[in-house]
Design an enzyme around this catalytic site. Structure first.
Site, PDB file in Angstrom:
ATOM      1  N   ASP A 134     -16.303   8.166  -0.514  1.00  0.00           N
ATOM      2  CA  ASP A 134     -16.897   7.314   0.534  1.00  0.00           C
ATOM      3  C   ASP A 134     -17.714   8.122   1.543  1.00  0.00           C
ATOM      4  OD1 ASP A 134     -17.370   5.231   2.211  1.00  0.00           O
ATOM      5  OD2 ASP A 134     -15.269   4.792   2.662  1.00  0.00           O
ATOM      6  N   ASP A 165      -2.980   5.298  -3.195  1.00  0.00           N
ATOM      7  CA  ASP A 165      -3.487   6.235  -2.193  1.00  0.00           C
ATOM      8  C   ASP A 165      -2.416   7.236  -1.798  1.00  0.00           C
ATOM      9  OD1 ASP A 165      -6.052   5.404  -1.996  1.00  0.00           O
ATOM     10  OD2 ASP A 165      -5.796   4.222  -0.170  1.00  0.00           O
ATOM     11  N   ASN A 224     -11.294  -2.644  -0.786  1.00  0.00           N
ATOM     12  CA  ASN A 224     -10.310  -2.265   0.229  1.00  0.00           C
ATOM     13  C   ASN A 224      -9.817  -3.371   1.148  1.00  0.00           C
ATOM     14  OD1 ASN A 224      -9.735   0.475  -0.320  1.00  0.00           O
ATOM     15  ND2 ASN A 224     -11.803   0.998   0.317  1.00  0.00           N
ATOM     16  N   LYS A 229     -16.265   5.562  -9.115  1.00  0.00           N
ATOM     17  CA  LYS A 229     -14.995   5.025  -8.597  1.00  0.00           C
ATOM     18  C   LYS A 229     -15.347   3.763  -7.815  1.00  0.00           C
ATOM     19  CE  LYS A 229     -11.331   6.348  -5.301  1.00  0.00           C
ATOM     20  NZ  LYS A 229     -10.936   7.425  -4.373  1.00  0.00           N
ATOM     21  N   TRP A 273       0.845  -1.189   0.000  1.00  0.00           N
ATOM     22  CA  TRP A 273       0.000   0.000   0.000  1.00  0.00           C
ATOM     23  C   TRP A 273       0.888   1.249   0.000  1.00  0.00           C
ATOM     24  CZ3 TRP A 273      -0.293   4.232   3.140  1.00  0.00           C
ATOM     25  CH2 TRP A 273      -1.375   5.096   2.915  1.00  0.00           C
ATOM     26  N   ASP A 321     -14.229   0.866  -5.624  1.00  0.00           N
ATOM     27  CA  ASP A 321     -13.120   0.576  -4.716  1.00  0.00           C
ATOM     28  C   ASP A 321     -13.179  -0.873  -4.218  1.00  0.00           C
ATOM     29  OD1 ASP A 321     -10.914   1.078  -3.151  1.00  0.00           O
ATOM     30  OD2 ASP A 321     -11.744   2.892  -2.247  1.00  0.00           O
TER      31      ASP A 321
HETATM   32  C1  GLA Z   1      -9.650   3.744  -0.360  1.00  0.00           C
HETATM   33  C2  GLA Z   1      -9.357   4.518  -1.611  1.00  0.00           C
HETATM   34  C3  GLA Z   1      -9.358   5.992  -1.321  1.00  0.00           C
HETATM   35  C4  GLA Z   1     -10.697   6.394  -0.750  1.00  0.00           C
HETATM   36  C5  GLA Z   1     -11.023   5.546   0.466  1.00  0.00           C
HETATM   37  C6  GLA Z   1     -12.443   5.761   0.921  1.00  0.00           C
HETATM   38  O1  GLA Z   1      -8.612   3.840   0.561  1.00  0.00           O
HETATM   39  O2  GLA Z   1      -8.158   4.103  -2.182  1.00  0.00           O
HETATM   40  O3  GLA Z   1      -9.084   6.734  -2.482  1.00  0.00           O
HETATM   41  O4  GLA Z   1     -11.689   6.242  -1.730  1.00  0.00           O
HETATM   42  O5  GLA Z   1     -10.863   4.164   0.219  1.00  0.00           O
HETATM   43  O6  GLA Z   1     -12.770   4.992   2.011  1.00  0.00           O
END
Ligand code: GLA
Length: 737
Positions: A367, A548, A480, A476, A199, A478
């Protein structure tokens, strides 16, 4: 371009003006590789791939004492008949045997290229762009048919491959390994490059000698991962950015994978890549078929910049499917780093309004807009709007943003669920996990079981209801966390080995359904930044959030590494606030933009918080990007100086007509009394005279041979006494008669 068959020795020659890929059916009726590299004469008959005589301890079939698989170059090797290296496929039969021999049965050649059902793959815009060879092989004793697919392209030194396994017998067979490709190189004088990280530091290039033993990278996280990217380069040891031979291999897949080089003691090298066989088992009943993902294999004889340019063009033209294909990407403003989940409609509108004033084109609400999503312990799975934050819903907000003259986009994370969500309370068995074991959390969330159609259906319906009611231009998407307990609740034991792959097929299915329902939406994939940045995702989402880590200095490395295997148009890159959220580092706003220009470009901060001077700089940047974004996103990109090796780094883009070029030079640390530094440019027209930054003139050949120098009179590069400075050079061809 074409595919020529020489019947005399049953030799297939796939060729275009740059490359040749030659294979043949040998005396054992097996497929051997004869040659892969620069174009060679199509008519020539290559006698035998196995140039070495049989050696002690080599094993051979009874019929031919001079042929051993151990010394041959094999196309799709099997287990159990004297090859002794990792096979391309392995199948377990009902009697416990894994021994298999594939024999050639037939072949067909056609114009164009077929889709691979349920999987992303390169495609033709017109049948004239490519020719495909299918070779059908069989193991009659097992009841297995394997079809090998090869596509050769007119406009690129590229071969695409994949394999289809079919049960043509009566017994149940279990596939334990089915790779996308196997390439046996006749010598081992290669290095390989892979792209690794974690990351916040994705896709750093690493180069290794592969001349002995096994070199491998893989993912076992359920997604392609930030640790190792499913793209590798096999290169001659002295190949550099400008010279030398190299092969690039992109796996068009987003799940667990393996890429491996195995050098044997005879000096041969086997490269293979595909779905990771670890924890993979695919039951194949009578008439079932299994398709492997595709690999895109590119070749160059002219260095790594050339290889990357081939991949960039190929991905933009033959992989991206979108109304934004080959189109300038909207400059966006994303609220994540500005507000995280703590926002109201009012605060969002204030940020968007300032964005409009600056010239951005698209506002993205990240988010926090749905369910009880006020922190990351709750809400995932509940795709209905949080009316405490947005009283008029996504619809109301999107209308207000549209009324400002901005497009509107949203963030989703559709593969996940929080324990604190209506969805989980209603369907606790919809997650991946073993009910007898504790369930591991990642970012306080669990992974939905996308191997189940009802789960994908539910999420599709929820998202559909939101999107259809609002004017959404961008999503977008995502993801995670990685998959840990890969177990599908309620499925039979025999199905559990399928789950990693079926999960990804479920993700692709949802992407496809959303794309079909809303063809004009621009998708950007994301996985805690760049943890699922691959060619498979590119097929569904033309952009991907690169990392990120928005720190400009870190991004130089990340984007530099990414450029080896992926087009600049794919690279999600934003200017964020300083000090940077991830590193705490301060950088000048110009340097932040000078890095972010080489991508989709946008802002990830509250523009209201900038000084007047910075805000007018932002306006200038946006104007500049609007003027040059086609060159940045679709021009030819050249890596000039590596940030991994130097205090300065440099790269450039050149427009297709070579009339415009933009060079960026970055300097990490200030140096007192700096010496002369020259950076030789690439890709210019040698005969054209260029105007550099509207000031001085220089010919293309001079700029490429001598370069631009740090001591160039009025353009002292790093006169500023700051660390992390940068310079941008705009070169315009000065049209002469
Ligand atoms: C991840 C994404 C970020 C953002 C957050 C939101 O970490 O990579 O760009 O969108 O989630 O929770």
């Amino acid at each position: 371009m074409g595919i020529k068959i020489i019947e005399e020795n049953k030799q297939f020659h796939l060729f275009n003006s740059k490359i040749s890929y030659v294979l043949k059916v040998n005396s054992e009726n097996e497929i051997e590789q004869l040659y892969f590299g620069n174009y060679i004469n199509v008519e020539q008959v290559i006698e035998n791939g196995q140039t070495m005589g049989i050696r002690p301890l080599c094993c051979n079939l009874k019929e031919d004492e001079n042929f051993t698989k151990e010394l041959a170059l094999l196309e799709y090797p099997s287990f159990g008949s004297g090859d002794f290296k990792y096979p391309a496929y392995e199948i377990l039969q009902e009697n416990g045997s894994r021994i298999s021999n594939l024999k050639y049965v037939s072949n067909s050649i056609y114009k164009g290229k077929k889709d691979i059902p349920g999987l992303p793959a390169s495609y033709v815009n017109a049948d004239s762009e490519a020719d495909t060879l299918e070779i059908v092989c069989e193991d009659k004793a097992v009841g297995l048919e394997v079809t090998l697919y090869y596509t050769i392209w007119e406009d690129y030194p590229v071969v695409c491959r994949h394999a289809r396994l079919k049960n043509i017998g009566n017994q149940k067979i279990e596939i334990e390994r089915a790779l996308s490709c196997n390439i046996d190189f006749p010598d081992n004088e290669y290095n390989w490059m892979h792209f690794e990280g974690a990351w916040g530091r994705e896709r750093y290039p690493v180069e290794r000698d592969v001349s002995t033993g096994i070199t491998a990278i893989e993912s076992m996280r359920g997604h392609s991962s930030a640790n190792y990217n499913p793209f590798v380069i096999i290169k001659r040891k002295n190949t550099d950015e400008k010279n030398g031979e190299a092969f690039g291999v992109n796996l068009v897949y987003s799940g667990n994978f393996i890429a491996q080089c195995q050098a044997d003691p005879y000096g041969k090298l086997r490269f293979s890549m595909g779905i990771n066989p670890q924890w993979f088992k695919w039951e194949l009943n009578a008439n079932d078929i299994f398709d492997t993902p595709e690999v895109v294999i590119s070749h160059t004889a002219c260095g790594l910049n050339d290889l990357s340019n081939t991949i960039h063009r190929f991905m933009n033209n033959q992989m991206v499917r979108s109304t934004y294909k080959n189109k300038p990407r909207p400059i966006l403003l994303n609220n994540w780093e500005a507000t995280e989940m703590d926002f109201t409609e009012e605060s969002i509108l204030k940020i968007a309004k300032k964005g409009k004033e600056a010239g951005v084109e698209l506002f993205v609400l990240d988010d926090g807009w749905f369910g009880k999503r006020n922190n990351d312990y709750a809400g995932l799975g509940d795709w209905f709007v949080n009316t405490n934050k947005l009283p008029e819903g996504i619809k109301g907000l999107s209308e207000k943003i549209n009324d400002m003259g901005l497009k509107f986009g949203i963030w989703i994370e559709p593969e996940m669920v929080n324990e604190d969500s209506d969805l989980y309370r209603a369907h606790p068995d919809w997650i991946l996990g073993d009910p007898n074991q504790p369930n591991t959390l990642g970012r306080h969330q669990m992974v939905l079981d996308y191997s189940k159609k009802e789960v994908v259906d539910n999420i599709f319906q929820q998202l559909y209801a939101i999107i259809v009611n609002a004017n959404i231009s961008y999503i977008k998407w995502d993801m995670n966390r990685s998959i840990t307990e890969c177990y599908s609740i309620g499925k039979e034991a025999s199905q559990q080995g399928k789950i990693y792959h079926k999960y990804i097929l479920g993700v692709y299915d949802l992407y496809e359904r959303l794309r079909t329902a809303f063809p004009d939406i621009l998708f950007e994939s994301c996985a805690s930044g760049g943890a699922r940045f691959d060619a498979g995702m590119l097929y569904y989402a033309p952009q991907a959030w690169c990392s990120d880590d928005t720190d400009a200095v870190e991004r130089i490395k990340i984007q530099y590494g990414t450029s080896y295997g992926y087009p600049i148009s794919m690279v999600g890159s934003h200017v964020s606030a300083s000090p940077n959220q991830q590193t705490g580092r301060n950088t000048d706003i110009r340097t932040r933009a000078n890095v972010a220009y080489y991508g989709t470009f946008g802002y990830e901060l509250d523009l209201n918080e900038l000084s007047e001077e910075e805000f007018s700089e932002v306006k200038r940047q946006i104007e500049f990007m609007k003027e040059y974004r086609e060159v940045f996103q679709y021009g030819r990109y050249y890596r000039l100086r590596s940030p991994f090796e130097n205090n300065t780094a440099a790269w450039m883009v050149v427009s297709e007509d070579k009339n415009t070029a933009i060079v960026s030079v970055f300097k990490k640390y200030k140096t007192p009394n700096m010496g002369l530094e020259r950076i030789k440019l690439q890709g210019l027209d040698a005969a054209k005279q260029y105007l550099v930054n509207d000031k001085r003139k220089a010919y293309g050949d001079y700029l490429m041979e001598y370069g631009v120098a740090s001591m160039d009179s009025d353009e002292l590069w790093f006169e500023s006494d700051e660390d992390f400075s940068s310079k941008l050079y705009v070169l315009k061809a000065h049209v002469t008669k």
